[in-house]
Write a protein that holds these residues in place. Sequence first.
Motif, PDB file in Angstrom:
ATOM      1  N   LEU A 149       0.780 -35.802 -28.032  1.00 45.33           N
ATOM      2  CA  LEU A 149       0.538 -36.854 -29.012  1.00 45.33           C
ATOM      3  C   LEU A 149       1.832 -37.342 -29.657  1.00 45.33           C
ATOM      4  O   LEU A 149       2.011 -38.538 -29.876  1.00 45.33           O
ATOM      5  N   SER A 150       2.755 -36.424 -29.933  1.00 40.63           N
ATOM      6  CA  SER A 150       4.013 -36.825 -30.574  1.00 40.63           C
ATOM      7  C   SER A 150       4.794 -37.793 -29.696  1.00 40.63           C
ATOM      8  O   SER A 150       5.389 -38.753 -30.193  1.00 40.63           O
ATOM      9  N   GLN A 151       4.777 -37.583 -28.374  1.00 46.03           N
ATOM     10  CA  GLN A 151       5.480 -38.493 -27.463  1.00 46.03           C
ATOM     11  C   GLN A 151       4.769 -39.840 -27.374  1.00 46.03           C
ATOM     12  O   GLN A 151       5.414 -40.890 -27.289  1.00 46.03           O
ATOM     13  N   GLN A 152       3.432 -39.810 -27.401  1.00 43.38           N
ATOM     14  CA  GLN A 152       2.675 -41.061 -27.369  1.00 43.38           C
ATOM     15  C   GLN A 152       2.998 -41.910 -28.600  1.00 43.38           C
ATOM     16  O   GLN A 152       3.208 -43.121 -28.496  1.00 43.38           O
ATOM     17  N   ILE A 153       3.022 -41.269 -29.753  1.00 45.29           N
ATOM     18  CA  ILE A 153       3.311 -41.997 -30.992  1.00 45.29           C
ATOM     19  C   ILE A 153       4.746 -42.519 -30.992  1.00 45.29           C
ATOM     20  O   ILE A 153       5.013 -43.649 -31.394  1.00 45.29           O
ATOM     21  N   ALA A 154       5.681 -41.694 -30.513  1.00 39.62           N
ATOM     22  CA  ALA A 154       7.075 -42.133 -30.438  1.00 39.62           C
ATOM     23  C   ALA A 154       7.221 -43.346 -29.525  1.00 39.62           C
ATOM     24  O   ALA A 154       7.957 -44.290 -29.835  1.00 39.62           O
ATOM     25  N   ALA A 155       6.495 -43.346 -28.397  1.00 36.59           N
ATOM     26  CA  ALA A 155       6.553 -44.490 -27.477  1.00 36.59           C
ATOM     27  C   ALA A 155       5.980 -45.739 -28.133  1.00 36.59           C
ATOM     28  O   ALA A 155       6.525 -46.841 -27.987  1.00 36.59           O
ATOM     29  N   LEU A 156       4.879 -45.583 -28.885  1.00 35.20           N
ATOM     30  CA  LEU A 156       4.300 -46.725 -29.594  1.00 35.20           C
ATOM     31  C   LEU A 156       5.266 -47.282 -30.638  1.00 35.20           C
ATOM     32  O   LEU A 156       5.360 -48.485 -30.835  1.00 35.20           O
ATOM     33  N   GLU A 157       6.008 -46.390 -31.300  1.00 34.84           N
ATOM     34  CA  GLU A 157       6.967 -46.828 -32.314  1.00 34.84           C
ATOM     35  C   GLU A 157       8.093 -47.660 -31.703  1.00 34.84           C
ATOM     36  O   GLU A 157       8.679 -48.501 -32.370  1.00 34.84           O
ATOM     37  N   GLU A 158       8.380 -47.445 -30.427  1.00 31.91           N
ATOM     38  CA  GLU A 158       9.450 -48.187 -29.747  1.00 31.91           C
ATOM     39  C   GLU A 158       8.975 -49.545 -29.245  1.00 31.91           C
ATOM     40  O   GLU A 158       9.794 -50.407 -28.930  1.00 31.91           O
ATOM     41  N   MET A 159       7.665 -49.748 -29.172  1.00 29.88           N
ATOM     42  CA  MET A 159       7.126 -51.005 -28.645  1.00 29.88           C
ATOM     43  C   MET A 159       7.063 -52.051 -29.745  1.00 29.88           C
ATOM     44  O   MET A 159       6.692 -51.735 -30.875  1.00 29.88           O
ATOM     45  N   PRO A 160       7.423 -53.306 -29.432  1.00 28.28           N
ATOM     46  CA  PRO A 160       7.343 -54.368 -30.454  1.00 28.28           C
ATOM     47  C   PRO A 160       5.924 -54.540 -31.013  1.00 28.28           C
ATOM     48  O   PRO A 160       5.755 -54.864 -32.181  1.00 28.28           O
ATOM     49  N   ASP A 161       4.914 -54.327 -30.170  1.00 26.06           N
ATOM     50  CA  ASP A 161       3.530 -54.457 -30.626  1.00 26.06           C
ATOM     51  C   ASP A 161       2.819 -53.106 -30.634  1.00 26.06           C
ATOM     52  O   ASP A 161       1.610 -53.018 -30.430  1.00 26.06           O
ATOM     53  N   GLY A 162       3.575 -52.049 -30.877  1.00 29.85           N
ATOM     54  CA  GLY A 162       3.032 -50.693 -30.836  1.00 29.85           C
ATOM     55  C   GLY A 162       1.884 -50.464 -31.799  1.00 29.85           C
ATOM     56  O   GLY A 162       0.892 -49.810 -31.449  1.00 29.85           O
ATOM     57  N   LEU A 163       1.990 -51.008 -33.010  1.00 28.77           N
ATOM     58  CA  LEU A 163       0.916 -50.829 -33.982  1.00 28.77           C
ATOM     59  C   LEU A 163      -0.363 -51.522 -33.512  1.00 28.77           C
ATOM     60  O   LEU A 163      -1.462 -50.990 -33.660  1.00 28.77           O
ATOM     61  N   ASP A 164      -0.210 -52.703 -32.901  1.00 27.53           N
ATOM     62  CA  ASP A 164      -1.374 -53.403 -32.355  1.00 27.53           C
ATOM     63  C   ASP A 164      -2.005 -52.602 -31.218  1.00 27.53           C
ATOM     64  O   ASP A 164      -3.235 -52.532 -31.106  1.00 27.53           O
ATOM     65  N   MET A 165      -1.181 -52.011 -30.367  1.00 24.12           N
ATOM     66  CA  MET A 165      -1.701 -51.203 -29.264  1.00 24.12           C
ATOM     67  C   MET A 165      -2.426 -49.967 -29.796  1.00 24.12           C
ATOM     68  O   MET A 165      -3.459 -49.569 -29.265  1.00 24.12           O
ATOM     69  N   TYR A 166      -1.890 -49.368 -30.829  1.00 21.95           N
ATOM     70  CA  TYR A 166      -2.528 -48.202 -31.445  1.00 21.95           C
ATOM     71  C   TYR A 166      -3.900 -48.585 -32.010  1.00 21.95           C
ATOM     72  O   TYR A 166      -4.893 -47.895 -31.785  1.00 21.95           O
ATOM     73  N   ARG A 167      -3.934 -49.705 -32.725  1.00 23.60           N
ATOM     74  CA  ARG A 167      -5.200 -50.164 -33.298  1.00 23.60           C
ATOM     75  C   ARG A 167      -6.212 -50.488 -32.197  1.00 23.60           C
ATOM     76  O   ARG A 167      -7.392 -50.169 -32.305  1.00 23.60           O
ATOM     77  N   LEU A 168      -5.757 -51.104 -31.123  1.00 28.91           N
ATOM     78  CA  LEU A 168      -6.631 -51.441 -30.003  1.00 28.91           C
ATOM     79  C   LEU A 168      -7.298 -50.182 -29.445  1.00 28.91           C
ATOM     80  O   LEU A 168      -8.486 -50.184 -29.117  1.00 28.91           O
TER      81      LEU A 168
END
Length: 200
Positions: A149-168
């Motif tokens: 999970l920590s790596q998944q969250i770190a990857a999302l933090e690097e994405m410009p739309d990571g928060l949107d992907m997380y919410r999706l």
Amino acid sequence: MSGRHDAVIIGGGHNALTCASYLARAGMKVLVLEQHASVGGMTNTEELTLPGFWSDTHAFGYQLANVSPAPRELGLAHHGFELIHPAIAFAHVFPDGTALSLFRDLDRSCASLEARSARDAAVYRAMCLRFAAEADTFAAAVNSPPQPLSQQIAALEEMPDGLDMYRLGLQSLRSWAQQEFEDERVRVLLGSWCCHVGLS
């Protein structure tokens, strides 16, 4: 049932059969138990209504076979497995006799949706183009063990739309459809298509 088995698989759906096949290839003695008259789960096409008229009972949802190495690795084509690709991939007929369809051809799909909403057709086109651009990344993700999970969250933090992907990832289909599409029939079309993912 007699004899000893290294593994007993309950259910003869496509995932169960895939698991059983890999175990058998590894030298294990495997027993698969299925209560339905046929096996194959989401790969099934059955003669349900009239002789010679075959109905796709589940396989329209078996799209991950297109990005999975399993059919090739297990030599499924040599055993009669074939993925068919009809021109109309999916359609929904409404009580008034009208219908919306999704085609293998993106332009035809968008033309079908445009009859209800030009905006929804444009959103659908952008969604499909984005998926096509990210198809290799998606295929690698679904065919690999999940990251911590920590790596998944770190990857999302690097994405410009990571928060949107997380919410999706947390969103229900209904919530997503209401957010992205304006026409109720387009929402129903995409919702019924996605029902195999989760009825909520």
